[in-house]
Design an enzyme around this catalytic site. Sequence first.
Site, short mmCIF file in Angstrom:
data_model
loop_
_atom_site.label_atom_id
_atom_site.label_comp_id
_atom_site.label_asym_id
_atom_site.label_seq_id
_atom_site.Cartn_x
_atom_site.Cartn_y
_atom_site.Cartn_z
N ASP A 23 0.81 -1.22 0.00
CA ASP A 23 0.00 0.00 0.00
C ASP A 23 0.85 1.27 0.00
O ASP A 23 2.01 1.27 0.43
CB ASP A 23 -0.88 0.04 1.25
N HIS B 219 3.56 -2.38 3.15
CA HIS B 219 3.59 -1.03 2.58
C HIS B 219 4.91 -0.77 1.86
O HIS B 219 5.97 -1.14 2.37
CB HIS B 219 3.41 0.02 3.68
#
Length: 231
Positions: free
Chosen positions: A52, A197
Amino acid sequence: MRRPARLVRLAVPALTAGLLLTAAPPAQAGQPTAEVVTTTRHDDRSVALTFDDGPNPPDTHRLLEVLREHHVKATFCLWGDHVREHPEVARAIARDGHTLCNHTMHHDDMAGWTPEQIRADLEATSAVIREAVPGAHIPFFRAPYGSWGQTPEVAAELGMQPLGWALAVGDWEPPGTDELVRRVVDGVTPGAVVLMHDGGGDRSQTVDAVDRLVPLLREQGWRFDRPAKTA
Protein backbone atom coordinates in the site's frame (compact mmCIF):
# COMPACT_ATOMS: atom_id res chain seq x y z
CA MET A 1 0.74 11.31 6.34
CA ARG A 2 -0.27 7.90 7.70
CA ARG A 3 -2.23 7.60 10.93
CA PRO A 4 -1.04 4.32 12.44
CA ALA A 5 -3.20 4.48 15.54
CA ARG A 6 -6.34 4.78 13.47
CA LEU A 7 -5.29 1.91 11.25
CA VAL A 8 -4.86 -0.41 14.23
CA ARG A 9 -8.25 0.57 15.59
CA LEU A 10 -10.24 0.43 12.38
CA ALA A 11 -8.74 -2.44 10.46
CA VAL A 12 -10.37 -5.40 12.23
CA PRO A 13 -13.95 -4.10 12.67
CA ALA A 14 -13.95 -2.51 9.25
CA LEU A 15 -12.77 -5.72 7.64
CA THR A 16 -15.36 -7.73 9.55
CA ALA A 17 -18.04 -5.34 8.32
CA GLY A 18 -16.81 -5.82 4.78
CA LEU A 19 -17.07 -9.60 5.06
CA LEU A 20 -20.71 -9.30 6.08
CA LEU A 21 -21.48 -7.90 2.66
CA THR A 22 -21.59 -11.45 1.29
CA ALA A 23 -25.34 -11.38 1.85
CA ALA A 24 -25.67 -9.19 -1.25
CA PRO A 25 -27.00 -10.89 -4.38
CA PRO A 26 -24.16 -12.56 -6.29
CA ALA A 27 -22.93 -10.90 -9.45
CA GLN A 28 -22.37 -12.73 -12.71
CA ALA A 29 -19.30 -14.94 -12.83
CA GLY A 30 -16.16 -12.87 -13.13
CA GLN A 31 -17.88 -9.62 -12.16
CA PRO A 32 -16.79 -7.67 -9.05
CA THR A 33 -19.01 -7.91 -6.00
CA ALA A 34 -19.23 -5.86 -2.80
CA GLU A 35 -17.53 -8.68 -0.89
CA VAL A 36 -14.17 -7.74 0.63
CA VAL A 37 -11.73 -10.38 -0.62
CA THR A 38 -9.01 -11.53 1.79
CA THR A 39 -7.83 -14.71 0.04
CA THR A 40 -5.80 -15.84 -2.94
CA ARG A 41 -7.16 -17.64 -5.99
CA HIS A 42 -6.38 -20.98 -4.36
CA ASP A 43 -6.92 -22.42 -0.85
CA ASP A 44 -3.65 -24.34 -0.62
CA ARG A 45 -0.36 -23.07 0.81
CA SER A 46 -0.48 -19.94 -1.29
CA VAL A 47 -0.03 -16.34 -0.23
CA ALA A 48 -0.56 -12.99 -1.96
CA LEU A 49 1.75 -10.07 -1.18
CA THR A 50 0.14 -6.64 -1.38
CA PHE A 51 1.78 -3.25 -0.88
CA ASP A 52 0.00 0.00 0.00
CA ASP A 53 0.64 3.76 -0.23
CA GLY A 54 3.14 3.93 -3.09
CA PRO A 55 4.61 4.66 -5.42
CA ASN A 56 7.49 5.76 -3.23
CA PRO A 57 10.99 5.98 -4.67
CA PRO A 58 13.48 4.66 -3.78
CA ASP A 59 11.73 1.94 -1.75
CA THR A 60 9.31 0.95 -4.51
CA HIS A 61 12.11 0.67 -7.08
CA ARG A 62 14.13 -1.51 -4.74
CA LEU A 63 11.08 -3.63 -3.92
CA LEU A 64 10.50 -4.17 -7.63
CA GLU A 65 14.09 -5.36 -7.97
CA VAL A 66 13.59 -7.84 -5.10
CA LEU A 67 10.34 -9.17 -6.55
CA ARG A 68 11.93 -9.48 -9.98
CA GLU A 69 14.91 -11.36 -8.59
CA HIS A 70 12.63 -13.83 -6.78
CA HIS A 71 10.11 -14.12 -9.65
CA VAL A 72 7.15 -12.97 -7.56
CA LYS A 73 4.16 -10.95 -8.75
CA ALA A 74 2.44 -8.74 -6.17
CA THR A 75 -0.43 -6.26 -5.93
CA PHE A 76 0.30 -2.55 -5.50
CA CYS A 77 -2.45 -0.37 -3.98
CA LEU A 78 -1.64 3.06 -5.39
CA TRP A 79 -2.22 6.38 -3.61
CA GLY A 80 -3.35 8.85 -6.27
CA ASP A 81 -1.32 11.83 -5.03
CA HIS A 82 1.83 9.69 -5.10
CA VAL A 83 1.10 8.42 -8.60
CA ARG A 84 0.82 12.02 -9.75
CA GLU A 85 4.19 12.82 -8.11
CA HIS A 86 5.94 9.67 -9.39
CA PRO A 87 4.25 8.46 -12.58
CA GLU A 88 7.44 6.80 -13.77
CA VAL A 89 7.37 4.48 -10.74
CA ALA A 90 3.75 3.54 -11.43
CA ARG A 91 4.80 2.68 -14.97
CA ALA A 92 7.62 0.51 -13.64
CA ILE A 93 5.16 -1.40 -11.44
CA ALA A 94 2.89 -2.08 -14.39
CA ARG A 95 5.78 -2.89 -16.71
CA ASP A 96 6.89 -5.66 -14.34
CA GLY A 97 3.46 -7.26 -14.57
CA HIS A 98 2.19 -6.55 -11.07
CA THR A 99 -1.51 -6.06 -10.32
CA LEU A 100 -2.75 -2.51 -9.76
CA CYS A 101 -5.20 -1.49 -7.05
CA ASN A 102 -6.95 1.84 -6.46
CA HIS A 103 -6.13 3.14 -2.94
CA THR A 104 -7.91 6.52 -3.29
CA MET A 105 -6.62 9.94 -4.17
CA HIS A 106 -5.58 11.39 -0.80
CA HIS A 107 -5.73 8.36 1.55
CA ASP A 108 -8.77 9.72 3.39
CA ASP A 109 -10.95 7.80 5.83
CA MET A 110 -14.10 7.27 3.76
CA ALA A 111 -16.25 5.60 6.42
CA GLY A 112 -18.75 8.46 6.49
CA TRP A 113 -18.63 9.45 2.82
CA THR A 114 -21.64 9.36 0.53
CA PRO A 115 -21.62 7.10 -2.54
CA GLU A 116 -21.34 10.20 -4.72
CA GLN A 117 -18.24 11.42 -2.86
CA ILE A 118 -16.68 7.96 -3.00
CA ARG A 119 -17.36 7.57 -6.71
CA ALA A 120 -15.77 10.94 -7.52
CA ASP A 121 -12.61 10.05 -5.58
CA LEU A 122 -12.25 6.55 -7.01
CA GLU A 123 -12.82 7.75 -10.56
CA ALA A 124 -10.26 10.54 -10.11
CA THR A 125 -7.73 8.06 -8.72
CA SER A 126 -8.20 5.61 -11.58
CA ALA A 127 -7.88 8.49 -14.05
CA VAL A 128 -4.54 9.53 -12.51
CA ILE A 129 -3.28 5.94 -12.63
CA ARG A 130 -4.29 5.63 -16.29
CA GLU A 131 -2.68 8.96 -17.08
CA ALA A 132 0.58 7.48 -15.80
CA VAL A 133 -0.09 4.01 -17.24
CA PRO A 134 -2.29 4.36 -20.34
CA GLY A 135 -4.88 1.60 -20.57
CA ALA A 136 -4.06 0.28 -17.10
CA HIS A 137 -6.23 -2.54 -15.79
CA ILE A 138 -7.21 -1.78 -12.16
CA PRO A 139 -9.09 -4.83 -10.86
CA PHE A 140 -9.00 -4.02 -7.14
CA PHE A 141 -9.84 -1.25 -4.65
CA ARG A 142 -8.60 -1.05 -1.06
CA ALA A 143 -10.02 1.41 1.48
CA PRO A 144 -7.48 3.40 3.52
CA TYR A 145 -7.23 2.19 7.12
CA GLY A 146 -9.59 -0.69 6.24
CA SER A 147 -12.38 1.80 6.88
CA TRP A 148 -14.85 0.62 4.27
CA GLY A 149 -18.13 2.49 4.81
CA GLN A 150 -20.05 2.35 1.52
CA THR A 151 -16.92 1.99 -0.61
CA PRO A 152 -17.31 -1.73 -1.47
CA GLU A 153 -20.57 -1.22 -3.34
CA VAL A 154 -19.24 1.79 -5.24
CA ALA A 155 -15.97 0.06 -6.12
CA ALA A 156 -17.84 -2.97 -7.45
CA GLU A 157 -20.04 -0.71 -9.59
CA LEU A 158 -16.85 0.79 -11.03
CA GLY A 159 -15.49 -2.66 -11.88
CA MET A 160 -13.12 -3.08 -8.92
CA GLN A 161 -13.20 -5.88 -6.37
CA PRO A 162 -12.77 -4.64 -2.76
CA LEU A 163 -9.48 -6.06 -1.47
CA GLY A 164 -8.89 -6.60 2.23
CA TRP A 165 -6.29 -8.73 3.95
CA ALA A 166 -5.94 -11.76 6.20
CA LEU A 167 -2.65 -10.67 7.76
CA ALA A 168 -1.41 -7.14 8.47
CA VAL A 169 2.20 -7.22 9.65
CA GLY A 170 2.26 -3.69 11.10
CA ASP A 171 5.20 -2.43 9.06
CA TRP A 172 3.98 1.17 9.43
CA GLU A 173 5.59 1.28 12.90
CA PRO A 174 8.30 0.08 11.74
CA PRO A 175 9.35 -2.73 14.12
CA GLY A 176 12.57 -3.96 12.48
CA THR A 177 13.22 -6.42 9.68
CA ASP A 178 13.60 -9.47 11.94
CA GLU A 179 10.25 -8.77 13.58
CA LEU A 180 8.51 -8.31 10.22
CA VAL A 181 9.86 -11.65 9.03
CA ARG A 182 8.71 -13.32 12.24
CA ARG A 183 5.21 -11.84 12.00
CA VAL A 184 4.70 -13.15 8.49
CA VAL A 185 6.16 -16.61 9.15
CA ASP A 186 4.14 -17.02 12.36
CA GLY A 187 0.94 -15.44 11.07
CA VAL A 188 0.52 -16.61 7.49
CA THR A 189 -2.34 -19.03 6.76
CA PRO A 190 -3.27 -20.89 3.56
CA GLY A 191 -4.65 -18.51 0.95
CA ALA A 192 -3.83 -15.37 2.94
CA VAL A 193 -3.61 -11.88 1.46
CA VAL A 194 -0.77 -10.14 3.32
CA LEU A 195 -0.80 -6.36 3.83
CA MET A 196 2.52 -4.50 3.72
CA HIS A 197 3.59 -1.03 2.58
CA ASP A 198 6.00 0.36 0.04
CA GLY A 199 4.97 3.98 0.74
CA GLY A 200 3.88 6.29 3.53
CA GLY A 201 7.36 6.55 5.02
CA ASP A 202 10.71 4.78 5.03
CA ARG A 203 9.90 1.21 3.97
CA SER A 204 13.43 -0.13 3.70
CA GLN A 205 12.71 -2.61 6.51
CA THR A 206 9.76 -3.98 4.55
CA VAL A 207 11.85 -4.41 1.42
CA ASP A 208 14.57 -6.20 3.42
CA ALA A 209 11.92 -8.44 4.98
CA VAL A 210 10.45 -9.38 1.60
CA ASP A 211 13.90 -10.26 0.31
CA ARG A 212 14.32 -12.71 3.18
CA LEU A 213 10.72 -13.94 3.32
CA VAL A 214 10.28 -15.14 -0.24
CA PRO A 215 12.96 -17.86 -0.18
CA LEU A 216 12.12 -18.72 3.43
CA LEU A 217 8.43 -19.27 2.69
CA ARG A 218 9.22 -21.25 -0.44
CA GLU A 219 11.44 -23.55 1.59
CA GLN A 220 8.41 -24.15 3.84
CA GLY A 221 6.24 -25.13 0.88
CA TRP A 222 4.45 -21.83 0.25
CA ARG A 223 3.90 -20.38 -3.20
CA PHE A 224 3.00 -16.88 -4.29
CA ASP A 225 -0.35 -16.15 -5.90
CA ARG A 226 -2.63 -13.24 -6.78
CA PRO A 227 -5.70 -12.19 -4.76
CA ALA A 228 -8.99 -13.76 -5.75
CA LYS A 229 -11.46 -11.62 -7.71
CA THR A 230 -14.27 -13.05 -5.57
CA ALA A 231 -14.01 -15.36 -2.56
